[in-house]
Design a protein around this motif. Sequence first.
Motif, short mmCIF file in Angstrom:
data_model
loop_
_atom_site.label_atom_id
_atom_site.label_comp_id
_atom_site.label_asym_id
_atom_site.label_seq_id
_atom_site.Cartn_x
_atom_site.Cartn_y
_atom_site.Cartn_z
N VAL A 104 0.62 -1.25 -0.20
CA VAL A 104 -0.11 0.09 0.09
C VAL A 104 0.79 1.26 0.02
CG1 VAL A 104 -1.65 1.18 1.41
CG2 VAL A 104 -1.88 -1.14 1.11
N ASN A 105 0.47 2.19 -0.69
CA ASN A 105 1.35 3.47 -0.79
C ASN A 105 0.46 4.63 -0.55
OD1 ASN A 105 4.02 2.76 -2.35
ND2 ASN A 105 2.34 1.94 -3.71
N SER A 106 0.24 4.51 0.93
CA SER A 106 -0.56 5.73 1.58
C SER A 106 0.11 7.00 1.17
CB SER A 106 -1.00 5.41 3.04
OG SER A 106 0.34 5.36 3.58
N GLN A 107 1.23 7.24 1.15
CA GLN A 107 1.69 8.59 0.82
C GLN A 107 1.48 9.17 -0.57
OE1 GLN A 107 3.54 5.81 0.55
NE2 GLN A 107 5.11 6.13 -0.96
N VAL A 108 0.86 8.49 -1.34
CA VAL A 108 0.56 8.65 -2.76
C VAL A 108 -0.87 9.16 -2.85
CG1 VAL A 108 0.17 8.11 -5.17
CG2 VAL A 108 2.39 7.36 -3.82
N SER A 109 -1.27 10.34 -3.30
CA SER A 109 -2.77 10.85 -3.29
C SER A 109 -3.27 10.35 -4.66
CB SER A 109 -2.60 12.37 -3.60
OG SER A 109 -2.29 12.84 -4.62
N GLU A 110 -4.75 10.37 -4.67
CA GLU A 110 -5.22 9.93 -5.84
C GLU A 110 -4.82 10.65 -7.37
OE1 GLU A 110 -10.07 9.27 -7.67
OE2 GLU A 110 -9.62 9.62 -5.41
N ALA A 111 -4.60 11.90 -7.19
CA ALA A 111 -4.23 12.64 -8.11
C ALA A 111 -2.90 12.22 -8.50
CB ALA A 111 -4.33 14.27 -7.69
N GLU A 112 -1.84 12.10 -7.67
CA GLU A 112 -0.57 11.66 -7.96
C GLU A 112 -0.31 10.31 -8.45
OE1 GLU A 112 1.79 13.80 -4.25
OE2 GLU A 112 1.01 12.22 -3.87
N ALA A 113 -1.43 9.28 -8.00
CA ALA A 113 -1.58 8.11 -8.43
C ALA A 113 -1.92 8.04 -9.99
CB ALA A 113 -2.43 7.11 -7.49
N LYS A 114 -2.90 8.90 -10.36
CA LYS A 114 -3.54 9.14 -11.69
C LYS A 114 -2.23 9.55 -12.48
CE LYS A 114 -8.25 8.97 -10.86
NZ LYS A 114 -9.48 9.85 -11.09
N LYS A 115 -1.45 10.44 -12.14
CA LYS A 115 -0.56 11.03 -12.86
C LYS A 115 0.62 9.96 -12.97
CE LYS A 115 2.52 14.98 -12.76
NZ LYS A 115 2.92 16.30 -12.22
N LEU A 116 1.03 9.18 -12.32
CA LEU A 116 1.82 8.13 -12.15
C LEU A 116 1.40 7.28 -13.02
CD1 LEU A 116 3.04 7.80 -8.33
CD2 LEU A 116 4.56 8.80 -10.43
N ALA A 117 0.17 6.84 -13.07
CA ALA A 117 -0.35 5.52 -14.00
C ALA A 117 -0.24 6.15 -15.42
CB ALA A 117 -1.73 5.37 -13.48
N ASN A 118 -0.77 7.42 -15.48
CA ASN A 118 -0.60 7.66 -16.98
C ASN A 118 0.76 7.96 -17.50
OD1 ASN A 118 -3.29 8.18 -17.64
ND2 ASN A 118 -3.76 9.78 -16.19
N TRP A 119 1.74 8.14 -16.58
CA TRP A 119 3.00 8.29 -17.01
C TRP A 119 3.60 6.91 -17.40
CZ3 TRP A 119 7.51 6.87 -13.94
CH2 TRP A 119 8.65 6.88 -14.42
N VAL A 120 3.41 5.93 -16.52
CA VAL A 120 3.60 4.61 -16.86
C VAL A 120 3.17 3.89 -18.13
CG1 VAL A 120 3.50 2.29 -15.82
CG2 VAL A 120 4.13 4.00 -14.48
N LEU A 121 1.85 4.27 -18.28
CA LEU A 121 1.42 3.80 -19.45
C LEU A 121 1.97 4.58 -20.90
CD1 LEU A 121 -2.45 3.71 -18.25
CD2 LEU A 121 -0.83 1.68 -19.00
N SER A 122 2.39 5.70 -20.70
CA SER A 122 3.10 6.37 -21.71
C SER A 122 4.46 5.80 -22.08
CB SER A 122 3.27 7.86 -21.61
OG SER A 122 4.47 8.02 -20.66
N LEU A 123 5.24 4.67 -21.46
CA LEU A 123 6.29 4.32 -21.64
C LEU A 123 6.42 2.80 -22.31
CD1 LEU A 123 7.60 4.87 -17.84
CD2 LEU A 123 8.20 6.34 -19.82
N LYS A 124 5.53 2.58 -23.01
CA LYS A 124 5.36 1.62 -23.81
C LYS A 124 6.12 1.58 -25.03
CE LYS A 124 1.04 2.98 -25.96
NZ LYS A 124 -0.20 2.68 -26.31
#
Length: 101
Positions: free
Chosen positions: A81-101
């Motif tokens: 669990v990453n409780s230090q990550v907000s929902e907005a940060e998690a969405k930003k990170l998810a979109n970044w990861v998905l852009s790395l294909k």
Amino acid sequence: MKAALLILLAGSLICAHALADQALAKSKNCLSCHAIDKKIVGPAYQDVARKYAGQKDAPDKLASKIMKGGAGVWGVIPMPVNSQVSEAEAKKLANWVLSLK
């Protein structure tokens, strides 16, 4: 001349965006277990991006996993669990990861 300047500006904005999201990943300790191009403890971000490519719900699914953790998708080692990550940060990170294909 204007076209070259616009291309250069667009490239620098894209690069700045990628680095900013990598900086967020680093600040949230994501890079302790993940790398862009190789497996460490968890999968490489490029592998994650390829696995979820084309799935419309991938950003939300990954954002949830970033915040809540998970197990069994990439092996036996669970993602905590990453409780230090907000929902907005998690969405930003998810979109970044998905852009790395």
